[in-house]
Design an enzyme around this catalytic site. Sequence first.
Site: not given
Ligand code: NAP
Length: 245
Positions: A88, A140, A153, A156-157, A186
Amino acid sequence: MTDAGKIAIVTGAARGIGREICRELLDAGMTVVGVDINDALFAEAVKALGSPQTLEFRKLDVTDSAAFEALVDDVVAKYGRIDVLVNNAGITRDGLLMRMSDEDWELVLKVNLFSAFYGTRAAAKYMVRQRGGSIINMSSYSGREGNRGQANYAASKAGMIGLTKTTAKELAGKAVRCNAVAPGFIETEMTAVLPQQAKDIALSLIPMKTMGQPADIAKAVRFLASDDSKYITAQVISVDGGMHT
Ligand code: NAP
């Protein structure tokens, strides 16, 4: 085996979608090892998840292949098996293609895609021996459709989808499944930083006219982690309010 007692690793678990995935898997009776680079959030995350005995957090930079493999080995040494891996962790470094630096391109590919390969390879060796396991990759909507300002991005996705389908095909004969979830827009810290204009554009594309919640994604992941989905592999499930059809 039943879902209760399964051992799960969730990356990017300290906040956002990852934290909600931990909540759902714990609720299903699984033991969850949450990993994240940001260990400053661990205490708060454990508290938010109700401090269950079946949860632990470990610090891991998922771009470190050797460290990821060592973590999986260590989890199996401690718990005896690994049943679920949720890749994730993800970041954004948005910018228009012509201005995007090599560093931003490479970092996003490494965190979002390379990491999933490292984790999958490390977990698969145990899952194949166990004759069972479920790997779930976070893709994504951007990976399905492309998105202006997100060449890194989206690539990658989209890569996550290719990795998912290939993993599924290679491991299906050993009862190891691999699926992807493709969230739309989200409400997490990842999207909170977007300018209002970008949010308005995104909202206008969502047939349901509202942003999703981390729990909406986590419930789909719970289903894919569960034996309820035991005949489902190589799929990409959109959870996006109807954007992708
Ligand atoms: P988020 O709130 O930014 O949380 C991501 C977490 O991953 C953070 O705790 C971050 O740490 C950690 N992280 C970053 N780099 C890392 C690394 N190298 N090793 C280990 N952990 C790491 O993101 P989210 O919105 O929950 O997204 C979760 C996933 O869903 C992601 O893959 C994202 O691309 C995908 N996604 C999200 C959305 C959306 O709308 N939110 C839409 C489509 C897909 P830091 O706090 O240090 O950054």
